[in-house]
Enzyme design. Structure first.
Site, short mmCIF file in Angstrom:
data_model
loop_
_atom_site.label_atom_id
_atom_site.label_comp_id
_atom_site.label_asym_id
_atom_site.label_seq_id
_atom_site.Cartn_x
_atom_site.Cartn_y
_atom_site.Cartn_z
N GLU A 1 -68.51 -39.14 44.02
CA GLU A 1 -69.24 -38.97 45.28
C GLU A 1 -70.06 -37.70 45.09
O GLU A 1 -69.50 -36.60 45.06
CB GLU A 1 -68.28 -38.74 46.45
CG GLU A 1 -67.39 -39.91 46.77
CD GLU A 1 -68.11 -41.01 47.50
OE1 GLU A 1 -69.27 -40.81 47.94
OE2 GLU A 1 -67.52 -42.08 47.63
N CYS B 1 -72.46 -33.70 52.07
CA CYS B 1 -73.21 -34.39 51.02
C CYS B 1 -74.23 -35.36 51.60
O CYS B 1 -75.28 -35.59 51.02
CB CYS B 1 -72.25 -35.11 50.08
SG CYS B 1 -71.02 -36.07 50.95
N GLU C 1 -81.14 -30.70 46.99
CA GLU C 1 -80.03 -30.56 47.93
C GLU C 1 -79.77 -29.07 48.14
O GLU C 1 -79.48 -28.34 47.20
CB GLU C 1 -78.77 -31.22 47.35
CG GLU C 1 -77.59 -31.10 48.28
CD GLU C 1 -76.33 -31.76 47.73
OE1 GLU C 1 -75.84 -31.35 46.67
OE2 GLU C 1 -75.85 -32.71 48.38
N LYS D 1 -56.96 -31.50 41.83
CA LYS D 1 -57.42 -30.11 41.73
C LYS D 1 -58.32 -29.78 42.92
O LYS D 1 -59.42 -30.31 43.05
CB LYS D 1 -58.23 -29.89 40.45
CG LYS D 1 -58.47 -28.41 40.18
CD LYS D 1 -59.60 -28.15 39.20
CE LYS D 1 -60.95 -28.07 39.85
NZ LYS D 1 -61.09 -26.99 40.85
P1 NAI Z 1 -69.11 -28.39 41.86
O1 NAI Z 1 -69.51 -29.83 41.86
O2 NAI Z 1 -69.26 -27.67 40.57
O3 NAI Z 1 -67.59 -28.26 42.37
C1 NAI Z 1 -66.83 -29.28 42.93
C2 NAI Z 1 -65.48 -29.38 42.23
O4 NAI Z 1 -65.69 -29.66 40.86
C3 NAI Z 1 -64.65 -28.09 42.30
O5 NAI Z 1 -63.29 -28.42 42.46
C4 NAI Z 1 -64.88 -27.49 40.92
O6 NAI Z 1 -63.83 -26.66 40.50
C5 NAI Z 1 -64.95 -28.73 40.06
N1 NAI Z 1 -65.63 -28.56 38.77
C6 NAI Z 1 -66.63 -27.69 38.46
N2 NAI Z 1 -66.99 -27.84 37.17
C7 NAI Z 1 -66.21 -28.81 36.64
C8 NAI Z 1 -66.10 -29.42 35.35
N3 NAI Z 1 -66.87 -29.05 34.33
N4 NAI Z 1 -65.19 -30.40 35.16
C9 NAI Z 1 -64.41 -30.80 36.17
N5 NAI Z 1 -64.46 -30.27 37.42
C10 NAI Z 1 -65.34 -29.29 37.66
O7 NAI Z 1 -69.97 -27.68 43.00
P2 NAI Z 1 -70.12 -26.12 43.37
O8 NAI Z 1 -70.54 -25.35 42.20
O9 NAI Z 1 -68.93 -25.67 44.10
O10 NAI Z 1 -71.35 -26.20 44.41
C11 NAI Z 1 -72.68 -26.24 43.95
C12 NAI Z 1 -73.48 -27.27 44.70
O11 NAI Z 1 -72.92 -28.55 44.53
C13 NAI Z 1 -73.53 -27.08 46.22
O12 NAI Z 1 -74.48 -26.14 46.61
C14 NAI Z 1 -73.89 -28.46 46.67
O13 NAI Z 1 -75.27 -28.67 46.54
C15 NAI Z 1 -73.18 -29.36 45.67
N6 NAI Z 1 -71.90 -29.85 46.22
C16 NAI Z 1 -71.87 -31.14 46.70
C17 NAI Z 1 -70.72 -31.62 47.29
C18 NAI Z 1 -70.66 -32.99 47.84
O14 NAI Z 1 -69.84 -33.27 48.71
N7 NAI Z 1 -71.45 -33.92 47.36
C19 NAI Z 1 -69.52 -30.80 47.44
C20 NAI Z 1 -69.64 -29.48 46.84
C21 NAI Z 1 -70.80 -29.05 46.28
#
Ligand code: NAI
Ligand code: MG
Length: 526
Positions: free
Chosen positions: A294, A328, A425, A219
């Site tokens: 990650e 990240c 972060e 996804k």
């Molecule tokens: P998120 O962690 O919610 O999204 C990442 C992925 O997880 C997306 O594909 C999303 O659709 C999916 N997702 C969301 N809720 C889920 C659930 N309940 N079950 C399974 N999958 C789910 O992050 P978001 O909201 O896009 O960004 C918010 C913050 O997260 C950013 O500001 C940043 O601080 C952090 N982040 C960190 C990343 C990293 O590489 N460590 C990457 C993206 C965001």
């Protein structure tokens, strides 16, 4: 050719659901197209798949729902792509399970290697288009996207090379038995990726899963599905059999959760926020799935007084401003030894002022747009909070322009360790800088975080570098460099930055389980 066959299969499904011929016609015309021509900002036109990729073909979502994808540099729509629902997850998991059970998990290593080598070659051949798609969809500079795509092909090729090197062990348990262990694939893997490195994360997920004989349902993030769909078509061309790779763009809460709870999904691999990582672990717990994560970071980047200061300044700038700070492992907390603090801060300010921010496609652009309005708002909110907390803005601190989600590279100086901008972060081009005096002082500050993804050390003293690296609690330590990824070097987090390692040999462990075999020998004395 494919376009027509996909449309046909979409229509046939329409009939199957309604059982009426006139609804066939309706569905054919009401359904959004499965491929659309898109003109890239560089003037070239390409064909973008917009369907879900299930069982080797692009198809509409079961309920025909679509979602708009936008370009964060212009805030204009790019295309509509189909949005998967739980019925589509069901179909994708079924296809992946059938492919796993029927042939992929037992295919000769050479078959898997060939697919990955071919896929790596195709990524190289399509590199410019993929890079442009990535910059248009995510907002990152073209230079960043080209770097991502280059690592994608190197990594996929490296994965292909493991196919015939997945060894087990022979274990001496005495002459009356013969014992050995082998590594076997897990089954269908649910993979959930973020928007900051859409194609790179796609490759970090599918490469090790495929080479070890697993099948996947992946996804992409809601805001950046285009490169994964384009790459799905390269999988077809590379000869990856139907059902081995399935791509289902859609909501995290709906289909991400469905994947985490599905009994036929044996593993979840996730990259994203720590908060979502926790939810994923909880949802995966019921069926005791293997989970690798990650997650977030707030990585320290340390400059000792004996460093080559000009090089160190470039590294700390690259550490935070690379990929618009949406990294990240961004070196978002800079610590500078007190005797060179003022000098480093001034050099850092000057270097930051020279970085070109703007249209990702312009030559020399270093920093493009943030990926969404949500991220822009979050970043600007943190800037406001930093000012309220009493930190000093050395440079930046504002949105750039009125259109597009651009943020000035921002340095906060004279920060205190308990400020929120030092703890949280931010995930944007915002860095905090503070002073330290001794090794003990900086090691204590560097380790004072729930996270532990990466850390940087800048010094000419190799003994000090190694000694300090031993004391830092982080999965990756960069010495006199930063954000320097390599396909053979494992990457992943200590603490709440995650579980498991990606890239290198370590990634294979995420996708295999050990089977032990012990056989009695009847005539041990012969
Ligand atoms: P998120 O962690 O919610 O999204 C990442 C992925 O997880 C997306 O594909 C999303 O659709 C999916 N997702 C969301 N809720 C889920 C659930 N309940 N079950 C399974 N999958 C789910 O992050 P978001 O909201 O896009 O960004 C918010 C913050 O997260 C950013 O500001 C940043 O601080 C952090 N982040 C960190 C990343 C990293 O590489 N460590 C990457 C993206 C965001
Ligand atoms: Mg987008």
């Amino acid at each position: 050719m494919l376009h027509t066959s996909c449309l046909r299969s979409a229509a046939v499904r329409g009939i199957a659901r309604s059982g009426m011929a006139n609804s066939y016609v309706l569905r054919l015309y009401s359904s959004a197209p499965l491929r659309v021509p898109i003109t890239l900002p560089n003037g070239t036109t390409y064909t973008q798949p917009t369907g879900l990729f299930i069982n080797g073909e692009f198809v509409p979502s079961a309920d025909n729902r679509t979602t708009e994808v936008t370009d964060p540099s212009t805030e204009l729509p790019i295309a509509r792509v189909f949005k998967a629902g739980t019925a589509d997850v069901e179909n994708a998991v079924k296809a992946a399970k059938t492919a796993f059970d029927s042939h992929w998990s037992t295919a000769d290593p050479e078959v898997r290697a060939k697919c990955l080598f071919k896929l790596a070659d195709l990524v190289e051949q399509h590199a410019e288009t993929l890079a442009a798609i990535e910059s248009m969809d995510n907002g990152k500079s073209l230079e960043c996207s080209r770097g991502d795509v280059s690592l994608v092909s190197k990594y996929l090729r490296s994965c292909g090379g493991w196919a015939d090197k997945l060894y087990g062990n022979v274990i001496d348990t005495g002459k009356e038995h013969f014992a050995y262990s082998v590594r076997e694939p897990l089954g269908v893997c649910g993979q959930i990726i973020p928007w900051n490195f859409p194609l790179l994360m796609w490759s970090w997920k599918i490469g090790p899963a495929l080479v070890t004989g697993n099948t996947v349902v992946l996804k992409p993030a809601e805001t950046t599905p285009l490169s994964a769909l384009y790459a799905a078509q390269l999988c077809q061309e590379a000869g990856v059999p139907a059902g081995v790779v399935n791509i289902v763009p859609g909501s995290g809460r709906v289909i991400g959760e469905a994947l985490c709870k599905h009994p036929d999904v044996k593993k979840i691999a996730f990259t994203g926020s720590t908060a979502t990582g926790r939810t994923i672990m909880r949802n995966a717990a019921e069926t005791v799935k293997k989970v690798t994560l990650e997650l977030g970071g707030k990585s320290p980047n340390i400059v000792f007084a004996d460093a080559d200061l000009d090089k160190a300044v470039k590294n700390i700038a690259h550490g935070i401003f690379f990929n618009s700070g949406e990294v990240c492992c961004a070196g978002s907390r800079v610590y500078v030894q007190d005797s060179v603090y003022d000098e480093v801060l001034e050099k850092f300010r000057q270097y930051t002022a020279s970085l070109k921010v703007g249209n990702p496609f312009d030559k020399d652009t270093y920093q493009g747009a943030q990926t969404s309005q949500k991220q822009l708002d979050k970043i600007l909110d943190y800037v406001k909070r930093g000012e309220e907390e009493g930190a000093r803005v050395v440079i930046g601190g504002k949105r750039r322009g009125a259109k597009g989600y651009f943020v000035e590279p921002t340095i906060f100086a004279d920060v205190k360790e308990d400020m929120q901008i030092v703890k949280d972060e931010i995930f944007g081009p915002i860095v905090t800088v503070s002073k330290f005096s001794t090794v003990n002082d900086v090691v204590h500050k560097a380790n004072d975080s729930q996270y532990g993804l990466a850390a940087g050390i800048h010094t000419k003293d190799v003994n000090k570098a190694i000694a300090v690296s031993r004391r830092l609690k982080a999965g990756t330590i960069w010495i006199n460099t930063y954000n320097a990824f390599h396909q053979s070097v494992p990457f992943g987090g200590f603490g709440q930055s995650g579980i498991g390692r990606e890239m290198g040999a370590a990634a294979l462990e995420n996708y295999t389980q050990v089977k032990s075999v012990r056989m009695a020998i009847d005539a041990p004395e012969i």
